[in-house]
Structures are given as C-alpha cells and as structure tokens.
Design a protein around this motif. Structure first.
Motif, PDB file in Angstrom:
ATOM      1  N   ILE A   1      -5.518  -3.065  -3.360  1.00 23.01           N
ATOM      2  CA  ILE A   1      -6.862  -2.494  -3.493  1.00 23.01           C
ATOM      3  C   ILE A   1      -7.878  -3.595  -3.785  1.00 23.01           C
ATOM      4  O   ILE A   1      -8.986  -3.608  -3.225  1.00 23.01           O
ATOM      5  CB  ILE A   1      -6.875  -1.427  -4.605  1.00 23.01           C
ATOM      6  CG1 ILE A   1      -6.019  -0.235  -4.192  1.00 23.01           C
ATOM      7  CG2 ILE A   1      -8.297  -0.974  -4.899  1.00 23.01           C
ATOM      8  CD1 ILE A   1      -5.821   0.795  -5.282  1.00 23.01           C
TER       9      ILE A   1
ATOM     10  N   ILE B   1     -13.299   4.106  -4.686  1.00 26.65           N
ATOM     11  CA  ILE B   1     -12.035   3.389  -4.798  1.00 26.65           C
ATOM     12  C   ILE B   1     -11.592   3.220  -6.247  1.00 26.65           C
ATOM     13  O   ILE B   1     -10.410   2.984  -6.525  1.00 26.65           O
ATOM     14  CB  ILE B   1     -12.158   2.006  -4.117  1.00 26.65           C
ATOM     15  CG1 ILE B   1     -10.801   1.365  -3.887  1.00 26.65           C
ATOM     16  CG2 ILE B   1     -13.060   1.099  -4.927  1.00 26.65           C
ATOM     17  CD1 ILE B   1      -9.953   2.067  -2.884  1.00 26.65           C
TER      18      ILE B   1
ATOM     19  N   TYR C   1      -6.893   4.515   0.798  1.00 26.80           N
ATOM     20  CA  TYR C   1      -7.629   3.458   0.114  1.00 26.80           C
ATOM     21  C   TYR C   1      -8.867   3.055   0.908  1.00 26.80           C
ATOM     22  O   TYR C   1      -9.951   2.835   0.342  1.00 26.80           O
ATOM     23  CB  TYR C   1      -6.741   2.224  -0.089  1.00 26.80           C
ATOM     24  CG  TYR C   1      -5.558   2.445  -0.999  1.00 26.80           C
ATOM     25  CD1 TYR C   1      -5.569   3.468  -1.950  1.00 26.80           C
ATOM     26  CD2 TYR C   1      -4.435   1.638  -0.915  1.00 26.80           C
ATOM     27  CE1 TYR C   1      -4.478   3.676  -2.787  1.00 26.80           C
ATOM     28  CE2 TYR C   1      -3.349   1.832  -1.768  1.00 26.80           C
ATOM     29  CZ  TYR C   1      -3.370   2.847  -2.689  1.00 26.80           C
ATOM     30  OH  TYR C   1      -2.300   3.038  -3.516  1.00 26.80           O
TER      31      TYR C   1
ATOM     32  N   HIS D   1       0.819  -1.221   0.000  1.00 29.10           N
ATOM     33  CA  HIS D   1       0.000   0.000   0.000  1.00 29.10           C
ATOM     34  C   HIS D   1       0.849   1.265   0.000  1.00 29.10           C
ATOM     35  O   HIS D   1       0.331   2.362  -0.223  1.00 29.10           O
ATOM     36  CB  HIS D   1      -0.946   0.022   1.194  1.00 29.10           C
ATOM     37  CG  HIS D   1      -0.258  -0.184   2.507  1.00 29.10           C
ATOM     38  ND1 HIS D   1       0.456   0.806   3.141  1.00 29.10           N
ATOM     39  CD2 HIS D   1      -0.171  -1.277   3.305  1.00 29.10           C
ATOM     40  CE1 HIS D   1       0.937   0.348   4.285  1.00 29.10           C
ATOM     41  NE2 HIS D   1       0.574  -0.932   4.405  1.00 29.10           N
TER      42      HIS D   1
END
Length: 285
Positions: free
Chosen positions: A252, A233, A80, A73
């Motif tokens: 994700i 997202i 996120y 990430h």
C-alpha cells in the motif's frame, strides 16, 4: 599598510556590540539557553524520552521492516487501487469546495473591499476557529454527523482548508495594486466592477497557485482519513497494520508514494504556469 590591529580597531568602532557586547544582553542570552535546556530535559523526562527506548524501538522497527519484504497484495490489489483513487477524489473534491467557498470569503475579509470592521473582525475570528481544528478532528466529527465514507473526508478537508485559504485569499486581495481599481472607479465603475475588473485578474494566479498547493498537501492528508472511517486508502492501511500484515502495508505504501510524488510534480508545474513561469513539463523544477 593596514595592520591587524588597525582592522580590529576599525571593526570595534563600527560594530562595538560585536566585540564588546552588553553584559546584560549576554547574560540574558545565556539565561535563555539555560531555560531552553532545562525545558527540554523536563519534557524529555515526563514524556519518557530516553536513548534506551529509542534503541528498543529502532530494533522493533527493523523487525517490522524485514516483514515488509517482499511487498504483497494477496489478491486485493484492485481494492487497494480503487481505494487510492477514492483518496485522490476526496482530496480533489475537498480542495475544489474549499477554493470555491474561500473566494467570496476572501473578498469579504479584505479591508479594501469591505471596510466594515464588524464584518471583517467577525469573519476573521470565525476562520481562526475553523482552521484551529485539525483535519483529522473534523473527520471524526463528520463521521459522527454523516456516517462512514468519503463524504465525511471531503467535508473535513473542505472545512479545514476554507479556514486557511480564505485568510490567504483575503491577504492577496488586500495586497492588490490599487491603481487599477482607481482607474475603474474613475471610469464610473462600481465596487463590484472594481472587484471583477481590477482585483480579480491580479489575484487569480495567487488563488490558483495556493489551491494547487493545498491539493498537493491534501493528497497526503487524505491517505490517513480512512483511519477514522472517512474513506480512502487509509482504511486498508490501518486495517493491515492492525492485523500485522506488514507485507500488505508495504504494498500500500508503494502505491501511495509514487502517486503523491506525481501529484506533487504536476502541482508544482501547474503552479509555475499559473504565476507566469512557462517551463516545459519535463523541465527541471
């Protein structure tokens, strides 16, 4: 003792078309299969569908899959997560708006409530146009109208779902048991009383069940609305794909999948509760 020949003779007498089909129908089916194969080959040729391109694409997909491991990430996990919650909010608010708008439209579109042909025909054709446009196209339109952000995504989901839900609601109202309405009318009730006291209790579980199903579907649809600037997202997903940050893409996706699965599970359980099946939350679906 019945022999095989006797059984065949009995079948041929009972179902003659099974053993002795009509030659015209037989050649018609063959012609249909030939037409199907020719259409498939023609479409494959003009669209560039070939085993070689498939194999090349599969090889590239394997390279991308290796770049996704391990998921990372890079310090943006809070961003996120916030975007994922925004996606859920878009799906929830869009579904709520569509459901509320579709309730009166469903009653207006039902023949047993509004017998006017002009209103019924006009409303159905408008709904056909609305649901004929995909949610992503509506999102592109609303991004141009109200600007970038989740508001465009909410409007896109609400408008597209209204076109479908209103039709489903109208059919549910038309299929409601008319005896209850006759009882209300015999007691001196008006048309509004029939809709409120006789039809609404019958159709409410159907309305709720379909709205929950659409919330489940919209949770998946809303994840890609960010690709066109409608929030959620999908914005981060498209951005990470654009710069080939495949490890972030994997992270994700790992956020999206369990979220959608949880919404799916909860929605199915609530739908079963709505239609009267009182299974426990942990029961097998």
């Amino acid at each position: 003792m019945t022999t095989a020949a006797d059984r065949i003779a009995r079948v041929s007498r009972t179902y003659p078309a099974l053993l002795y089909p009509d030659p015209r129908k037989l050649w018609g089916r063959r012609a249909a299969w030939v037409a199907f194969v020719l259409a498939f080959l023609w479409a494959s040729y003009h669209l560039g569908l070939s085993p070689m391109r498939f194999w090349t694409g599969f090889t590239d997909l394997w390279i991308i899959a290796r770049q996704m491991v391990p998921p990372t990430h890079n310090g943006f996990w809070l961003d996120y997560l916030a975007a994922l919650l925004e996606t859920l909010a878009i799906a929830f608010l869009g579904t709520i708006l569509a459901s509320l708008i579709s309730i009166p439209l469903g009653f207006l579109g039902a023949r047993n409530v509004v017998p006017s042909f002009a209103i019924h025909f006009g409303l159905r054709r408008v709904l056909d146009v609305v649901r004929g446009v995909d949610t992503l196209i509506w999102a592109l339109i609303f991004v141009s109208v109200v600007g970038l952000g989740p508001f465009a995504g909410i409007l896109a989901i609400a408008l597209n779902d209204t076109g479908v839900l209103a039709k489903i609601y109208a059919e549910a109202v038309e299929n409601a048991d008319r005896k209850a309405g006759e009882g209300v009318r015999s007691a001196g009730g008006s048309g509004a009383d029939v809709a409120r006291l006789a039809i609404w209790p019958q159709v409410f579980p159907v309305f709720l069940s379909n709205s929950l199903y659409f919330f489940e579907a919209n949770t998946r649809s809303a994840t890609i609305l960010g690709v066109v600037g409608a929030g959620g997202i999908g914005f981060f997903l498209a951005d990470r794909i654009r710069v080939n940050a495949w490890s972030d893409v994997a992270f994700i996706i790992l956020l999206i999948l369990p979220t959608v699965a949880a919404i799916d599970y909860l929605s199915r359980w609530l739908r079963k509760k709505a239609i009267g099946r009182h299974d426990a939350p942990g029961a097998r679906m």
